[in-house]
Each structure stands twice: as C-alpha cells, then as structure tokens.
Scaffold this motif. Structure first.
Motif, mmCIF file in Angstrom:
data_model
loop_
_atom_site.group_PDB
_atom_site.id
_atom_site.type_symbol
_atom_site.label_atom_id
_atom_site.label_comp_id
_atom_site.label_asym_id
_atom_site.label_seq_id
_atom_site.Cartn_x
_atom_site.Cartn_y
_atom_site.Cartn_z
ATOM 1 N N VAL A 4 36.680 13.656 58.159
ATOM 2 C CA VAL A 4 37.747 13.356 57.201
ATOM 3 C C VAL A 4 37.316 13.966 55.869
ATOM 4 O O VAL A 4 36.223 13.686 55.386
ATOM 5 C CB VAL A 4 37.952 11.830 57.041
ATOM 6 C CG1 VAL A 4 39.078 11.534 56.054
ATOM 7 C CG2 VAL A 4 38.242 11.166 58.386
ATOM 8 N N ARG A 67 41.421 14.293 59.364
ATOM 9 C CA ARG A 67 42.276 13.886 58.248
ATOM 10 C C ARG A 67 41.775 14.500 56.965
ATOM 11 O O ARG A 67 40.609 14.877 56.858
ATOM 12 C CB ARG A 67 42.235 12.374 58.060
ATOM 13 C CG ARG A 67 43.007 11.644 59.096
ATOM 14 C CD ARG A 67 42.954 10.163 58.797
ATOM 15 N NE ARG A 67 43.239 9.462 60.028
ATOM 16 C CZ ARG A 67 43.714 8.245 60.090
ATOM 17 N NH1 ARG A 67 43.935 7.573 58.995
ATOM 18 N NH2 ARG A 67 43.954 7.683 61.248
ATOM 19 N N GLU A 287 33.973 7.972 58.189
ATOM 20 C CA GLU A 287 34.198 6.526 58.326
ATOM 21 C C GLU A 287 34.198 5.797 56.990
ATOM 22 O O GLU A 287 34.933 4.836 56.807
ATOM 23 C CB GLU A 287 33.143 5.915 59.250
ATOM 24 C CG GLU A 287 33.576 5.907 60.689
ATOM 25 C CD GLU A 287 32.464 5.457 61.628
ATOM 26 O OE1 GLU A 287 31.425 4.937 61.138
ATOM 27 O OE2 GLU A 287 32.626 5.639 62.844
ATOM 28 N N LEU A 290 37.603 5.979 55.367
ATOM 29 C CA LEU A 290 38.609 5.199 56.093
ATOM 30 C C LEU A 290 38.335 3.695 55.991
ATOM 31 O O LEU A 290 39.239 2.882 56.144
ATOM 32 C CB LEU A 290 38.675 5.643 57.558
ATOM 33 C CG LEU A 290 39.075 7.098 57.782
ATOM 34 C CD1 LEU A 290 39.192 7.402 59.279
ATOM 35 C CD2 LEU A 290 40.369 7.465 57.070
ATOM 36 N N PRO A 294 41.726 1.808 54.430
ATOM 37 C CA PRO A 294 42.177 1.705 55.833
ATOM 38 C C PRO A 294 43.649 2.097 55.946
ATOM 39 O O PRO A 294 44.417 1.945 55.007
ATOM 40 C CB PRO A 294 41.963 0.224 56.159
ATOM 41 C CG PRO A 294 41.853 -0.478 54.863
ATOM 42 C CD PRO A 294 41.363 0.518 53.855
ATOM 43 N N HIS A 295 43.964 2.597 57.106
ATOM 44 C CA HIS A 295 45.307 3.125 57.333
ATOM 45 C C HIS A 295 46.354 2.029 57.261
ATOM 46 O O HIS A 295 46.156 0.966 57.789
ATOM 47 C CB HIS A 295 45.329 3.798 58.726
ATOM 48 C CG HIS A 295 46.344 4.890 58.786
ATOM 49 N ND1 HIS A 295 46.477 5.821 57.783
ATOM 50 C CD2 HIS A 295 47.267 5.191 59.718
ATOM 51 C CE1 HIS A 295 47.453 6.658 58.110
ATOM 52 N NE2 HIS A 295 47.946 6.306 59.271
#
Ligand SMILES: [Zn+2]
Length: 295
Positions: A4, A67, A287, A290, A294-295
């Motif tokens: 990401v 991402r 990580e 994210l 968080p999504h």
C-alpha cells in the motif's frame, strides 16, 4: 506481500486548472500547451478524474500494488480524489491538501487525511487555526498529514508559478502541542521529516500518534552531518519509532512515469539488508496505514 503506497499525488485536470488560476493570464489551455511544447515528460491528465483513476489502477496492477493513498495536491481539489475512490473503492485512500485559512470540512466528505503544508501557506502549527483540522480528524478514523522540512513542488517551477515557501514553519517540533492535545489523531510526517530527521524522531519518540512516511528519494540525506544512507535511516527510525509507525510511500505523481518502482525497490532492499522480519516489513509496506485508516 501486500503493498500500500501512503503517498501518491493525484495530479488531476482540476489540479492544473486551480494552479493556472493562481497566475494572472495563465489558462488551462496554456498549461496544456506548455506541457506539450516543453516536452516536460509529463502527460497532461484526462479531464475526468475517473479516467485518471483508471490509469493509476492499470499502473498499480502492473506493479502488483494493492492500494494507494491519493493526495489531492492543491486546496479545493478534493472532489477529484473522492471521484477516483468512488470509481475504485478498494484501491484508493483519499488524502487532500487543505489550507486551514479556508477550512471547509463540508467539502471533505470521504477524505481520510487532511494534508497541511504550513510552509506553503505560511502559518504556524501553534496557530489556533489548525485546531478545527484536528477536531475534524478526531471524529474519524482520520489522519492529519503535515509536510515538514524542505518543500519543493516541481510542477510549480515548470509552470512558472511562485513558490515562496517559508521554511520557518517547517519544523516537526512545532507539532508537539497538537500531537499531545489530540493523542487519538494519527499524524503523518512525510519523507522522514525531509531534513528534520532528528526532530521527527524526537517527536515520534515522545508521541505515540506520530507516524513517518518513507516516501521520495529522500534527497534530504545530503543535509545530514554524517554520511547517511537509506539503510541507516531505516535502522535509526526502526530503533526509535519502531516498525508499526513507518508508512511506506513513493511520492509518485505523473505519467508516463506512473508508479515509482525504483523507490520501492530501494526501500525494500534497505529493509532486506537490515534483516527486518517479514511481519515488520508487511507493516511498513501496507498494514500500518490500513490499521490507522481502516476501510
Ligand atoms: Zn509528495
């Protein structure tokens, strides 16, 4: 490994329109013409943000990147990254440059991080005007990104736009107060502090909500007294900040170059040579970001 990218500039059509409007007599057509005539190695972006988003997704796919955080790179361009994320919700996180002097949270629906550039817009992080930005972030999960250290915006120079940035507002130490007042708000300082490595480490050591992004070529290493290479930078950052608060980024921005693979390769090599565990590398390469967003 999941990758990401925490730092990709989304140079949308609107971005160039806004830049053009900052110089009297400059129009978007002149900007396009300039980019073509000067053979700037930069492609002029498609008009629709969704088309530019598609172009990015194709490039991320080519490199196996899961991402990317897309940064709307001038105030009032947040709609472009929001449109990009709407087109590809699984691929993009939305960051947006804001100027706290014209703070307008209503336009930031869907934005995950507000990006402050105090030296560009000439305010101090001690000024009360940054408070609403942190208030907004505290209602998140949202982050505040603060560009510290040396700032150069290549595109402004290429377009002949003024770039009178005021370095006195660029010291990460100035973030200490806000970081303490809003301990739940993750604060991201890009490029390891871009010349203020020591200060960025001091701040991160004191404040568990401080994160460093690793993006760009990190040319600031030239300013260090001791000869420093990327491996040593990571070693020091891992010792002080630890593996959970480092966020991989490239600082990719334009096409045809697209996603800046070389930056990834250099950083992955440095971490490999440092014998960083797979779990820690996974944190840095995706990580961690994210987890805080968080999504
Ligand atoms: Zn950048």
């Amino acid at each position: 490994m999941m990758v990401v990218d925490a730092h990709v500039h989304f140079f949308s059509h609107r971005f160039f329109e806004i830049l053009a409007s900052q110089k009297p007599g400059l129009t978007i057509d002149m900007v396009r013409e300039k980019m073509v005539r000067q053979k700037l190695d930069w492609e002029f972006p498609p008009t629709r943000p969704a088309d530019l988003a598609n172009q990015w997704v194709r490039d991320l796919d080519r490199h196996g990147v899961h991402r990317a955080a897309l940064i709307a790179s001038v105030p009032a361009d947040e709609a472009s990254v929001i449109a990009a994320a709407r087109t590809h919700p699984d691929r993009f996180l939305t960051f947006a440059m804001v100027n706290p002097r014209s703070w307008n949270p209503e336009s930031l629906g869907g934005i995950r991080a507000a990006c402050l550039f105090p030296s560009m817009h000439a305010y101090s992080m001690h000024d009360d005007l940054v408070r609403p930005v942190f208030e907004w972030a505290s209602q998140g999960p949202r982050a505040v990104f603060v560009h510290c250290g040396v700032l150069s915006v290549g595109v402004r120079g290429k377009l002949g736009l003024p770039a009178a940035f005021d370095l006195r507002y660029s010291n990460p130490v100035d973030l200490h107060d806000m970081a303490m007042r809003y301990p739940q708000v993750p604060i991201i300082v890009p490029h390891f502090g871009a010349g203020y490595f020591r200060e960025a480490l001091m701040l991160a050591d004191l404040c568990p909500n401080m994160y460093l992004d690793t993006s760009s070529s990190n040319r600031w290493m030239l300013y260090q007294e001791a000869d420093l290479d990327l491996r040593q930078v990571f070693r020091r950052a891992l010792d002080v900040v630890g593996p959970k608060r480092l966020l991989f980024g490239t600082d990719s921005s334009f096409f045809p170059r697209g996603w800046h693979y070389k930056i990834f390769e250099d950083q992955a090599t440095a971490l490999y040579e440092l014998d960083v565990s797979a779990a820690d590398a996974q944190g840095i390469f995706g990580e961690n970001l994210l987890r805080i967003l968080p999504h």
